[in-house]
Design a protein around this motif. Structure first.
Motif, mmCIF file in Angstrom:
data_model
loop_
_atom_site.group_PDB
_atom_site.id
_atom_site.type_symbol
_atom_site.label_atom_id
_atom_site.label_comp_id
_atom_site.label_asym_id
_atom_site.label_seq_id
_atom_site.Cartn_x
_atom_site.Cartn_y
_atom_site.Cartn_z
ATOM 1 N N LYS A 58 -5.024 0.809 7.377
ATOM 2 C CA LYS A 58 -5.396 1.852 6.428
ATOM 3 C C LYS A 58 -5.604 3.174 7.149
ATOM 4 O O LYS A 58 -5.781 3.231 8.361
ATOM 5 C CB LYS A 58 -6.633 1.477 5.627
ATOM 6 N N GLN A 75 -1.141 13.137 -2.528
ATOM 7 C CA GLN A 75 -0.147 12.083 -2.335
ATOM 8 C C GLN A 75 0.161 11.967 -0.852
ATOM 9 O O GLN A 75 0.047 12.943 -0.106
ATOM 10 C CB GLN A 75 1.157 12.390 -3.082
ATOM 11 N N ALA A 76 0.584 10.776 -0.435
ATOM 12 C CA ALA A 76 1.150 10.557 0.892
ATOM 13 C C ALA A 76 2.659 10.500 0.667
ATOM 14 O O ALA A 76 3.140 9.685 -0.120
ATOM 15 C CB ALA A 76 0.642 9.251 1.492
ATOM 16 N N LYS A 86 -0.644 3.409 -1.194
ATOM 17 C CA LYS A 86 -1.604 3.159 -2.269
ATOM 18 C C LYS A 86 -2.975 3.690 -1.862
ATOM 19 O O LYS A 86 -3.462 3.405 -0.770
ATOM 20 C CB LYS A 86 -1.658 1.646 -2.453
ATOM 21 N N PHE A 87 -3.603 4.465 -2.746
ATOM 22 C CA PHE A 87 -4.936 4.998 -2.489
ATOM 23 C C PHE A 87 -6.005 4.002 -2.910
ATOM 24 O O PHE A 87 -5.851 3.287 -3.897
ATOM 25 C CB PHE A 87 -5.151 6.314 -3.236
ATOM 26 N N THR A 97 -7.343 7.123 -9.352
ATOM 27 C CA THR A 97 -5.925 7.084 -8.995
ATOM 28 C C THR A 97 -5.048 7.266 -10.232
ATOM 29 O O THR A 97 -5.459 7.004 -11.356
ATOM 30 C CB THR A 97 -5.542 5.760 -8.309
ATOM 31 N N ASP A 105 -0.457 5.519 -6.332
ATOM 32 C CA ASP A 105 0.124 6.338 -5.266
ATOM 33 C C ASP A 105 -0.312 7.804 -5.297
ATOM 34 O O ASP A 105 0.114 8.604 -4.462
ATOM 35 C CB ASP A 105 1.653 6.247 -5.262
ATOM 36 N N TRP A 125 -6.279 5.127 2.287
ATOM 37 C CA TRP A 125 -4.895 4.971 1.863
ATOM 38 C C TRP A 125 -4.295 3.818 2.647
ATOM 39 O O TRP A 125 -4.506 3.711 3.852
ATOM 40 C CB TRP A 125 -4.118 6.258 2.110
ATOM 41 N N PHE A 136 0.311 13.725 4.180
ATOM 42 C CA PHE A 136 -0.630 13.820 3.077
ATOM 43 C C PHE A 136 -0.571 15.249 2.556
ATOM 44 O O PHE A 136 -0.703 16.208 3.320
ATOM 45 C CB PHE A 136 -2.043 13.442 3.524
#
Length: 158
Positions: A58, A75-76, A86-87, A97, A105, A125, A136
């Motif tokens: 993570k 967002q990443a 995924k957050f 989210t 996401d 994340w 990010f």
């Protein structure tokens, strides 16, 4: 007098904001708010702090700055500028989210009182199988009419 009132009415542009979080259309418009005004061109007063490499599957980061803020969308993104991973919510009072391309996401704000802007929000994340560099990217709204579109950036190796 009538001309002055007419001129004032024409110049007064409404500003719309989403106090309970970004709507799902941020998924398709590049994290651009629909607040009715253009984003800022000045240097952004917000940044990400935290690790530059995934640890234990993570990435833990904090979005913050010296100025408080009322809204955000994070967002990443991969090298193709697509949301990945995924957050995970760390502070449920400030964030939630959205699902854009994949479940969870995108990270956005919850209702933040105008008289009590937040200074930071922490989040985790997970890569969800993705390997490589991610960037990010955040849009941050200081208020409904002052915001920076995709200007807060941090690159992380996964």
């Amino acid at each position: 007098m009538f001309r002055l009132l007419l001129l004032t009415a024409c110049l007064a542009a409404p500003v719309y904001s989403y106090s309970a979080g970004a709507p799902t259309n941020v998924c398709t418009n590049g994290l651009t708010p629909e607040h009715g005004v253009d984003g800022q061109k000045t240097p952004v007063p917000y940044s990400f702090s935290g690790v530059s490499k995934a640890e234990n599957g993570k990435v833990s980061l904090t979005l913050g700055g010296s100025n408080g803020f009322l809204g955000f969308a994070v967002q990443a993104r991969d090298a193709n500028d697509k949301p990945v991973g995924k957050f995970k919510i760390v502070d449920g009072a400030k964030s939630q989210t959205l699902t854009c391309s994949n479940a969870d996401d995108t990270l956005t704000h919850k209702k933040i009182p105008h008289d009590n802007p937040i200074k930071s929000v922490a989040f985790d994340w997970e890569p969800a199988g993705y390997k490589g560099k991610v960037k990010f990217t955040a849009t941050v709204a200081q208020d409904g009419g002052t915001y920076w579109i995709r200007k807060v950036l941090k690159e992380v190796e996964v």
